[in-house]
Design a protein around this motif. Structure first.
Motif, PDB file in Angstrom:
ATOM      1  N   GLU A 112      64.089  39.229  75.952  1.00 39.71           N
ATOM      2  CA  GLU A 112      63.812  39.172  74.511  1.00 39.71           C
ATOM      3  C   GLU A 112      64.068  37.766  73.948  1.00 39.71           C
TER       4      GLU A 112
ATOM      5  N   LEU B 198      54.634  51.828  69.669  1.00 36.88           N
ATOM      6  CA  LEU B 198      55.869  51.158  70.071  1.00 36.88           C
ATOM      7  C   LEU B 198      56.914  51.249  68.960  1.00 36.88           C
TER       8      LEU B 198
ATOM      9  N   HIS C 110      59.850  43.344  73.017  1.00 37.73           N
ATOM     10  CA  HIS C 110      59.251  44.502  72.351  1.00 37.73           C
ATOM     11  C   HIS C 110      58.317  44.010  71.244  1.00 37.73           C
TER      12      HIS C 110
ATOM     13  N   PRO D  23      60.114  49.675  74.247  1.00 41.11           N
ATOM     14  CA  PRO D  23      61.061  49.690  73.126  1.00 41.11           C
ATOM     15  C   PRO D  23      62.472  49.355  73.605  1.00 41.11           C
ATOM     16  N   ASN D  24      63.349  49.019  72.673  1.00 39.29           N
ATOM     17  CA  ASN D  24      64.748  48.809  73.029  1.00 39.29           C
ATOM     18  C   ASN D  24      65.285  50.099  73.636  1.00 39.29           C
TER      19      ASN D  24
ATOM     20  N   GLU E 203      60.573  52.876  69.134  1.00 35.31           N
ATOM     21  CA  GLU E 203      61.783  52.134  68.745  1.00 35.31           C
ATOM     22  C   GLU E 203      62.650  52.994  67.838  1.00 35.31           C
TER      23      GLU E 203
END
Lengths: 284, 337
Positions: free
Chosen positions: B160, B315, B192, B37-38, B319
């Motif tokens: 990304e 996921l 992601h 995730p970010n 996030e």
């Protein structure tokens, strides 16, 4: 052919390094000039503002008492030197802005991830650009003031003006680039530019001689770097390039032309050594 | 042979631990995906490999060299496409590529030839001579990718690369990455997007809270789960006690494994079943204990299931959880030099 002589290899390598540095520095400088050509408003504003000052202030003080100014010059003649220096000073003070925007928008990372021969190229290109622009703007002021009848310096005077401006521009550009790395964003940098610009001008001999100022302001003007740049240029306009001549009657004593240039040189070198560790750290 | 080796990398931003003992080995010539995730630490790891950031501790090797000591040599070998596209809006696309070529000290003829090749390959000819300020996100990303590839790097690092892109740009970029992978360029890609990693990566690692929690080939990771993924909800909005009771019940059923309570999704239960017969047995056990089946989905395992298995959450949930905790001001400050 494979070179086996270590000294030859070293020489070849340093020549390569130099070529690479030239290539990257010229590309980075060219980028700044492309930006200027496509967005020329900052260049014109930088020239226009001091010209307006020249016209308005010269008119405002045209009837000032004759003994107000040293050497019996007109106010327009007196003001020209101050505005030339102020133009160069303002331009150099803004030198950090493009770098700050590159930091903020991540473009600096693009430069830092490249295998630059020397990361000084980033700083050198900014210095070349700002110096060229500042000199261009200053010469535009000189040309206009000549058209207004305030005269032109001799060839020697022009040389002295160029040297003086270069020293001032190097010093202030270094300071501005240092600030661009220290401050968190462009808002803070612009705030400092706003705060510094006019007070530094008013607290110098750009608009009035020290003898006309109250004692406290005279002291400030006598240690203001702008004064040390203005007075040699003012002398150059009087067509008497004598660096032994006393140019500033400061409260702490007399300052001649050589001393003015020496002080500017010390300021430039001092600021260079002051910001070098910072640039090394930020560009490491 | 590994082209990148990261060992025990730690990096903190004040109280925030971005990397917490990250270990990673990227084989030469592979397309390696970093999934997480970010805020999981992917960008920090990539920035360290690119020499933009120094770790607090740990080792970084790129092509057998210590990247922390031999920075310039490392930079020569890699191309970096950052998450936030940094382009000069005043320059045209071509001018930006020319600048990039000069920063990598390319010979004039080679630079021109290479720029033309990339313009054609990334389908940029129609707009390359326009100013970058007028480009869409997809155009900017393609240009950025061309910049990263201009000097034909041995290693391409993409952070990304397809976030927020239109389908056409994404397809062009995916096509090029597949081509590069076949040409032996090592590619390290963070994402992601599950389907991106699934589609492109030869090998992958899942990063969570600054360290690798699972790694391997995507298919192997999915196979390791050992069956099909089932998501069960006994009520629309269940609670922890009820979910725990169901978990205890079904974990003992023969053929059911890896039962996880997914708190973020209304205390649903995620587990693996060996075959369809197990599902019939499951229904019987649930009705015997008076549990209804509000919803039941059954699918082949995906990378999301791998992520779920490793972290206990999907996921998407990760996030959302991290989104509330992120300090974007601090992150911006850290990304500035």
């Amino acid at each position: 052919m494979i070179t086996t002589n270590p000294s030859l290899q070293k020489e070849k390598q340093s020549r390569n390094d130099l070529n690479e540095m030239l290539q990257e520095t010229s590309a980075l400088t060219w980028r700044l000039f492309i930006q200027l050509i496509r967005r020329p408003s900052t260049l014109f504003a930088g020239i226009l503002q001091p010209l307006i000052w020249l016209l308005l202030f010269a008119a405002l003080f045209s009837k000032a008492p004759i003994d107000f100014l040293p050497g019996g010059s007109s106010y327009g003649e007196f003001l020209g030197a101050g505005l030339i220096v102020f133009t160069a000073f303002s331009g150099a003070l803004n030198a950090g802005l493009p770098l700050m925007f590159d930091r903020e928008f991540g473009f600096l990372n693009r430069l830092l991830v490249a295998p630059l021969s020397s990361r000084s190229s980033i700083v050198i290109s900014s210095v070349i650009y700002i110096t060229s622009i500042s000199l261009l703007q200053s010469f535009a002021i000189m040309a206009t003031s000549a058209l207004l009848g305030y005269g032109l310096p001799s060839l020697g005077g022009l040389f002295l003006i160029a040297i003086t401006l270069l020293l001032l521009v190097f010093a202030i550009t270094g300071l501005s680039l240092g600030l661009a790395f220290v401050l968190p964003g462009h808002i803070e940098l612009i705030a400092i530019i706003f705060i510094a610009n006019l007070p530094v001008l008013f607290a110098s001999t750009a608009l009035a001689p020290i003898s006309f100022m109250p004692e406290w302001l005279g002291w400030i003007a006598s240690i203001n770097p702008l004064t040390f740049a203005i007075e040699p240029i003012r002398m150059a306009y009087q067509n008497s390039v004598d660096l032994n001549a006393v140019l500033i009657n400061a409260p702490y004593g007399e300052v001649n032309g050589y001393s003015c240039l020496a002080i500017l040189l010390i300021l430039t070198v001092g600021l260079f050594f002051l910001i070098r560790p910072l640039l090394n750290r930020k560009l490491a | 042979m590994f082209f990148i080796q990261l060992r025990d990398l730690f990096k903190s931003y004040g109280p925030v631990k971005a990397l917490n003992g990250l270990n990673l080995e990227v084989p030469k010539g592979s397309l390696y995906g970093l999934l997480g995730p970010n805020g999981a630490g992917k960008s920090t790891a990539l920035r360290i490999i690119c020499t933009l950031l120094e770790p607090d501790s740990g080792d970084v090797e790129v092509a057998g060299r210590n990247a922390l000591l031999e920075e310039k040599e490392t930079r020569r070998r890699l191309g970096y496409v950052a998450q936030d596209v940094a382009i000069d809006k005043i320059l045209t696309g071509r001018e930006l590529l020319q600048l990039q070529g000069d920063l990598y000290h390319l010979d004039k003829k080679y630079k021109k030839k290479r720029i033309e090749e990339l313009i054609q390959r990334l389908e940029m000819h129609e707009w390359i001579d326009r100013r970058c300020g007028s480009f869409s996100g997809g155009m900017k990303r393609r240009l950025d990718l061309a910049s990263g590839l201009l000097h034909e790097p041995e290693l391409l690092i993409l952070d990304e690369p397809t976030v927020g892109l239109d389908i056409e740009s994404r397809s062009v970029i995916w096509g090029l990455l597949k081509e590069l992978r076949n040409n032996e360029t090592t590619i390290l890609l963070s994402s992601h997007y599950l389907e991106e990693v699934d589609e492109l990566a030869d090998e992958m690692a899942i990063i969570d809270k600054g360290k690798v929690i699972a790694s391997g080939k995507p298919d192997d990771l999915k196979k390791e789960l050992g069956g099909d993924r089932v998501t069960l909800r006994v009520r629309e909005f269940s609670n922890e006690v009820e979910a725990e009771s169901v978990r205890k019940l079904i974990k003992n059923i023969n053929g059911v494994s890896n039962v996880v309570v997914n708190q973020q999704q209304g205390y649903s239960l995620n587990f693996l079943v060996q075959n369809n017969d197990v599902l019939s047995k499951l229904s019987g056990h649930l009705s015997k204990e008076n549990f209804e089946v509000f919803a039941l989905s059954h699918s082949r395992p995906s990378l999301d299931d791998v992520y779920l298995q490793a972290t206990g959450k999907t996921l998407m949930d990760a996030e959302l959880e991290l989104a509330g905790k992120r300090d974007f001001k601090l992150e911006n400050k850290n990304s500035m030099r």
